[in-house]
Write a protein that holds these residues in place. Structure first.
Motif, PDB file in Angstrom:
ATOM      1  N   MET A  77       0.869  -0.898   0.074  1.00  0.00           N
ATOM      2  CA  MET A  77      -0.283   0.117   0.012  1.00  0.00           C
ATOM      3  C   MET A  77       0.576   0.915  -0.488  1.00  0.00           C
ATOM      4  SD  MET A  77      -2.975  -1.054   2.827  1.00  0.00           S
ATOM      5  CE  MET A  77      -4.195  -2.035   2.485  1.00  0.00           C
ATOM      6  N   SER A  78       1.977   1.014   0.801  1.00  0.00           N
ATOM      7  CA  SER A  78       3.163   2.503   0.379  1.00  0.00           C
ATOM      8  C   SER A  78       3.429   2.895  -0.520  1.00  0.00           C
ATOM      9  CB  SER A  78       3.832   2.229   0.977  1.00  0.00           C
ATOM     10  OG  SER A  78       4.924   0.965   0.673  1.00  0.00           O
ATOM     11  N   GLY A  79       2.677   1.729  -2.002  1.00  0.00           N
ATOM     12  CA  GLY A  79       4.029   2.338  -2.973  1.00  0.00           C
ATOM     13  C   GLY A  79       2.064   3.440  -3.813  1.00  0.00           C
ATOM     14  N   PHE A  80       1.035   3.841  -3.293  1.00  0.00           N
ATOM     15  CA  PHE A  80       0.273   4.289  -3.733  1.00  0.00           C
ATOM     16  C   PHE A  80       0.621   6.277  -3.976  1.00  0.00           C
ATOM     17  CE2 PHE A  80      -1.997   1.173  -2.971  1.00  0.00           C
ATOM     18  CZ  PHE A  80      -2.159   0.458  -4.309  1.00  0.00           C
ATOM     19  N   GLY A 120      -5.342   2.236   9.818  1.00  0.00           N
ATOM     20  CA  GLY A 120      -6.946   2.344  10.391  1.00  0.00           C
ATOM     21  C   GLY A 120      -7.514   1.778   9.405  1.00  0.00           C
ATOM     22  N   MET A 121      -7.332   1.497   7.917  1.00  0.00           N
ATOM     23  CA  MET A 121      -8.088   1.554   6.938  1.00  0.00           C
ATOM     24  C   MET A 121      -8.249  -0.006   6.141  1.00  0.00           C
ATOM     25  SD  MET A 121      -6.833   5.142   4.187  1.00  0.00           S
ATOM     26  CE  MET A 121      -6.855   6.830   4.588  1.00  0.00           C
ATOM     27  N   ARG A 122      -9.231  -0.250   5.931  1.00  0.00           N
ATOM     28  CA  ARG A 122      -9.371  -1.244   4.979  1.00  0.00           C
ATOM     29  C   ARG A 122     -10.021  -1.024   3.430  1.00  0.00           C
ATOM     30  NH1 ARG A 122     -14.085   0.147   6.230  1.00  0.00           N
ATOM     31  NH2 ARG A 122     -16.260  -0.788   5.177  1.00  0.00           N
ATOM     32  N   PHE A 165     -12.482   4.381  -9.689  1.00  0.00           N
ATOM     33  CA  PHE A 165     -13.058   4.119  -7.768  1.00  0.00           C
ATOM     34  C   PHE A 165     -13.181   2.429  -7.884  1.00  0.00           C
ATOM     35  CE2 PHE A 165     -14.568   8.060 -10.628  1.00  0.00           C
ATOM     36  CZ  PHE A 165     -14.261   8.717  -9.277  1.00  0.00           C
ATOM     37  N   VAL A 166     -12.633   1.668  -8.181  1.00  0.00           N
ATOM     38  CA  VAL A 166     -12.883   0.665  -8.192  1.00  0.00           C
ATOM     39  C   VAL A 166     -11.973  -0.044  -7.036  1.00  0.00           C
ATOM     40  CG1 VAL A 166     -13.628   0.100 -10.574  1.00  0.00           C
ATOM     41  CG2 VAL A 166     -11.404  -0.733  -9.498  1.00  0.00           C
ATOM     42  N   THR A 167     -11.150   0.564  -6.427  1.00  0.00           N
ATOM     43  CA  THR A 167     -10.324   0.098  -5.563  1.00  0.00           C
ATOM     44  C   THR A 167     -10.447   1.267  -4.139  1.00  0.00           C
ATOM     45  OG1 THR A 167      -9.109  -1.132  -6.958  1.00  0.00           O
ATOM     46  CG2 THR A 167      -7.524  -0.677  -5.161  1.00  0.00           C
ATOM     47  N   LEU A 168     -11.010   1.121  -3.791  1.00  0.00           N
ATOM     48  CA  LEU A 168     -10.372   1.828  -2.401  1.00  0.00           C
ATOM     49  C   LEU A 168     -10.394   1.366  -1.105  1.00  0.00           C
ATOM     50  CD1 LEU A 168     -14.710   3.306  -3.173  1.00  0.00           C
ATOM     51  CD2 LEU A 168     -12.434   3.921  -3.923  1.00  0.00           C
ATOM     52  N   PHE A 169     -10.048   2.579  -0.419  1.00  0.00           N
ATOM     53  CA  PHE A 169      -8.801   2.448   0.535  1.00  0.00           C
ATOM     54  C   PHE A 169      -9.926   3.202   1.923  1.00  0.00           C
ATOM     55  CE2 PHE A 169      -5.734   2.023  -1.382  1.00  0.00           C
ATOM     56  CZ  PHE A 169      -4.661   1.181  -0.786  1.00  0.00           C
ATOM     57  N   VAL A 170     -11.064   1.971   2.905  1.00  0.00           N
ATOM     58  CA  VAL A 170     -11.590   3.219   3.726  1.00  0.00           C
ATOM     59  C   VAL A 170     -11.656   3.683   4.491  1.00  0.00           C
ATOM     60  CG1 VAL A 170     -14.402   2.684   4.828  1.00  0.00           C
ATOM     61  CG2 VAL A 170     -14.275   1.824   1.854  1.00  0.00           C
ATOM     62  N   SER A 171     -11.520   4.793   5.458  1.00  0.00           N
ATOM     63  CA  SER A 171     -11.151   5.009   7.105  1.00  0.00           C
ATOM     64  C   SER A 171     -12.160   4.000   8.117  1.00  0.00           C
ATOM     65  CB  SER A 171     -10.937   6.992   7.370  1.00  0.00           C
ATOM     66  OG  SER A 171     -10.237   7.226   5.759  1.00  0.00           O
ATOM     67  N   ARG A 202     -25.262   3.376   4.983  1.00  0.00           N
ATOM     68  CA  ARG A 202     -24.014   4.518   6.078  1.00  0.00           C
ATOM     69  C   ARG A 202     -22.832   5.009   4.535  1.00  0.00           C
ATOM     70  NH1 ARG A 202     -22.122   3.964  11.309  1.00  0.00           N
ATOM     71  NH2 ARG A 202     -20.166   4.082  11.113  1.00  0.00           N
ATOM     72  N   VAL A 203     -22.479   6.188   5.044  1.00  0.00           N
ATOM     73  CA  VAL A 203     -21.506   6.195   4.328  1.00  0.00           C
ATOM     74  C   VAL A 203     -19.935   6.501   5.266  1.00  0.00           C
ATOM     75  CG1 VAL A 203     -20.992   9.003   4.005  1.00  0.00           C
ATOM     76  CG2 VAL A 203     -23.133   8.512   3.784  1.00  0.00           C
ATOM     77  N   GLU A 204     -19.447   5.669   4.554  1.00  0.00           N
ATOM     78  CA  GLU A 204     -17.957   5.645   4.982  1.00  0.00           C
ATOM     79  C   GLU A 204     -16.802   6.574   3.811  1.00  0.00           C
ATOM     80  OE1 GLU A 204     -17.748   4.330   6.931  1.00  0.00           O
ATOM     81  OE2 GLU A 204     -18.733   2.733   7.528  1.00  0.00           O
ATOM     82  N   HIS A 205     -15.659   7.284   5.145  1.00  0.00           N
ATOM     83  CA  HIS A 205     -15.314   8.157   4.468  1.00  0.00           C
ATOM     84  C   HIS A 205     -13.728   7.466   3.486  1.00  0.00           C
ATOM     85  CE1 HIS A 205     -10.760  10.403   4.379  1.00  0.00           C
ATOM     86  NE2 HIS A 205     -12.091  11.315   3.713  1.00  0.00           N
ATOM     87  N   ALA A 206     -13.747   7.211   2.629  1.00  0.00           N
ATOM     88  CA  ALA A 206     -12.682   6.724   1.358  1.00  0.00           C
ATOM     89  C   ALA A 206     -11.469   7.683   0.911  1.00  0.00           C
ATOM     90  CB  ALA A 206     -13.550   5.733   0.336  1.00  0.00           C
ATOM     91  N   ARG A 207     -10.556   6.634  -0.207  1.00  0.00           N
ATOM     92  CA  ARG A 207      -9.689   7.726  -0.677  1.00  0.00           C
ATOM     93  C   ARG A 207      -9.624   6.195  -1.937  1.00  0.00           C
ATOM     94  NH1 ARG A 207      -5.272  10.016   2.767  1.00  0.00           N
ATOM     95  NH2 ARG A 207      -4.271  11.539   1.144  1.00  0.00           N
TER      96      ARG A 207
END
Length: 675
Positions: A1-4, A19-21, A46-52, A63-68
């Motif tokens: 994940m550190s490469g993004f 803390g992200m999934r 938008f197909v690969t997201l990291f959700v806080s 339910r609304v989740e914050h993602a990046r």
């Protein structure tokens, strides 16, 4: 994940994504048409997201989740909350409710497409599924809901916001409501409430927006929305569709299924006008317009629909209504305090605190009138959103000027020129206006009649004048006599020009008329007429013309300045302390911290807040104590509003099942909340 990598560099080091999934969005589709060349890159975005973890909240149907994403963009991922199977519920009934939830979620997406791209509405990026659960990907709005804004900006212990700030928030909220009308066929949100309106703080902080007087508002959660004129539906009428409305803010037609023509009523923009006005009412008054916790004599709860239909439109009691708390409120309202100080500077003697509270409340009444019109029971009696926006804009623009006018006893600037909220204006009291016009009409008629009569009677009369070395004799021209009779009035009216409704203008006009009358009287006294009776008649005509001219000015002054001021002063409460306690310089406490206050002048967050004074209990029974924002559970807000859930058909409201569910599900509204 550190490469993004994101726009500012690395998305995160290995520790930054703790803390992200990782979430995969399957079957992703965009809400817009894309070329075959652009579609793959857009989908990958938008197909690969990291959700806080722990940075989301419940919103309507999901339910609304914050993602990046991999580019570091902040996104909101809304996942459908599928209903759990109830005890004793058959498989068929449960499957029916699941289909209804999916259909409602689909409808929410379609409604959101209509508004995506408009200012004040989260941008929609697409939809798909996560582990088989439908989801929507949209813009993440960094900010706070109006629920928290009210607590952060409260100026008293009842949670009231400054009327000026409430009006500005309302102006920008109604601008969003009016903007929904730009959509082809119209659009109705149907669940506008403090939790569904956000102030975006990613560009300017809340405090900066208060100082600017303009708020960056976003309207979120379209789970209850509908098109005013639906063009098509994506599901059949076999599926029941969730419709939600927060009872404290919803109009009566959203709280009952036993109303003729309900299907059409629920497509009207008047629903959002009522709800938005209720939100502004809570901001300004610290409580929702109606107390929905009332019970009958036998202890049974009163239906919210009946509570709103039976009770009259409530009177708005705002932060300036109580003299004993006025100075504390002004200490938290720098802009209003400065306006009060400027108004004080125009007075010959300092105004008492009680009288100042009454003068400010007189200005605030205009806001209450606008909101009262919006809370009408019938949809046809409510103004449209654009008219309300303009009314609140006018109220905000002219607030400081109206404070000065109210302190000086002068008519207020119209809240809506020629509009529906005119009762606080000099033109609003039709009786007083008609009396003033009648008095001026009679005076003008008398003046004209006297001048014409004097000219006719004196025309051709033989007279002579010998004064100050000037000698004249001959026949008197009638036109000159008529002009001379009008001259004092014309001089007086011209001297008061620009101040016809001010004390200074009235005094200037009176002085000019008196000086001109005295000069003409002396000229008439020096003249000699062959018939002495003619001189007496001209003297009487000059007096009558001067009196009629003065009455023209007196009518404006008495009925627009003196009388309203006397009436308002007599309406003041007879207090035993107002004579002794004068309102001090108002700007000072607003700009300087009081002992025991924070830098902003607000009560320290750790201090206990008092409940509303029992003296005003009749007007504020449902008022909550003011609670600091950080006193709430950081994970879930503790105050909730009752919500109605209506299961109706896609296009038909008949047979709707209305259930009052009491408290809402606990919301995880963190200080950073997303759409």
């Amino acid at each position: 994940m550190s490469g993004f990598v994101d726009k500012g560099g690395a998305l995160a080091s290995s520790g930054a994504v703790q803390g992200m999934r990782l979430v995969r969005v399957a079957d992703f589709s965009a809400p817009l048409s894309l070329s075959d060349v652009d579609r793959p890159a857009y989908v990958r975005r938008f197909v690969t997201l990291f959700v806080s973890q722990g940075q989301g909240h419940r919103g309507g149907t999901g339910r609304v989740e914050h993602a990046r994403n991999a580019q570091g963009e902040h996104l909101a991922l809304k996942l459908l909350s599928l209903p759990h199977r109830r005890d004793g519920e058959t498989e068929e009934d449960h499957e029916r409710r699941v289909r209804a939830s999916r259909a409602a979620f689909e409808r929410e997406y379609e409604c959101h497409i209509l508004l995506s791209g408009l200012k004040g509405f989260p941008r929609l990026y697409g939809r798909g599924t996560v582990d088989g659960v439908p989801c929507i990907v949209m813009e993440w709005v960094e900010g706070v809901t109006l629920d928290r804004v009210r607590r952060q900006l409260a100026v008293d212990d009842c949670g009231r916001v400054s009327p000026l700030v409430a009006a500005r928030l309302g102006r920008d909220l109604f601008d969003l409501v009016a903007r929904m009308g730009y959509v082809e066929g119209g659009f109705v949100h149907r669940d506008i409430s403090p939790r569904n309106v956000m102030v975006r703080t990613s560009r300017l902080s809340l405090e900066q927006q208060v100082d600017e007087g303009v708020f960056d508002l976003y309207l979120i959660d379209f789970g209850s929305s509908a098109e005013s004129e639906p063009r098509s539906t994506s599901f059949t009428s076999e599926n029941a569709v969730f419709r939600g409305a927060t009872a404290d803010f919803a109009p009566p037609e959203m709280l009952s299924d036993d109303i003729p023509g309900l299907a059409e009523l629920r497509k009207s923009p008047a629903i959002d006008v009522y709800a938005a006005a209720s939100v502004v009412y809570q901001l300004a008054c610290g409580q929702a317009p109606y107390d929905l916790h009332a019970v009958t004599e036998d202890g049974a709860p009163v239906s919210p629909y009946r509570a709103k239909m039976a009770a009259p439109v409530p009177t708005a009691v705002m932060a300036h209504a109580r003299a004993e708390e006025l100075l504390e409120a002004l200490a938290r309202e720098p802009e209003v305090a400065v306006a009060v100080q400027h108004a004080q500077d125009k007075l010959s003697a300092p105004m008492g605190v009680t009288e100042a509270a009454e003068a400010l409340s007189f200005v605030d009444e205009q806001l209450g009138i606008v909101l009262g019109d919006c809370l009408a029971r019938g949809q046809s009696d409510r103004p449209d959103a654009a008219a309300v926006r303009d009314a609140l804009s006018s109220f905000s623009i002219h607030y400081a000027d109206n404070v000065e006018r109210s302190f000086c006893g002068r008519p207020l600037v119209p809240c809506v020129p020629g509009g529906f909220a005119a009762s606080a204006l000099d033109v609003a009291d039709s009786t007083l206006t008609h009396v003033r016009l009648a008095c001026k009409g009679v005076a003008a008629a008398v003046l004209a009649g006297v001048a014409v009569s004097a000219g006719v009677l004196a025309n051709g009369a033989q007279a002579s004048l010998d004064a100050a070395g000037f000698a004249w004799s001959g026949g008197v021209p009638g036109v000159a006599v008529a002009v001379a009779a009008l001259f004092p009035a014309l001089v007086g009216l011209s001297l008061r020009f620009g101040g016809s409704r001010t004390t200074a203008g009235f005094l200037r006009g009176t002085a000019g008329l008196a000086v001109t009358f005295a000069a003409l009287w002396q000229v008439l006294a020096d003249m000699r007429f062959e018939a002495a009776a003619q001189q007496h008649l001209l003297s009487m005509a000059l007096v009558a013309a001067a009196a009629a001219g003065w009455c023209l000015m007196a009518a404006d002054f008495t009925l627009n300045v003196a009388l309203p001021q006397v009436v308002r002063r007599k309406a003041l409460p007879s207090g035993d302390s107002d004579e002794a306690v004068a309102l001090p310089g108002a700007a000072a406490p607003a700009l300087e911290s009081e002992p025991g206050k924070g830098e902003t002048g607000k009560t320290g967050k750790n201090e206990a807040q008092q409940v509303c004074d029992p003296q005003i209990a009749g007007e504020c029974d449902a008022c909550e104590p003011w609670v600091p924002a950080d006193a709430l559970n950081p994970v879930s807000g503790t105050d909730s509003h009752p919500e109605y859930e209506v299961d109706d058909l896609a296009d038909e409201a008949s047979g709707a099942d209305v259930r009052f569910t009491g408290e809402r599900d606990v919301l995880d509204d963190d200080l950073n909340e997303g759409a």
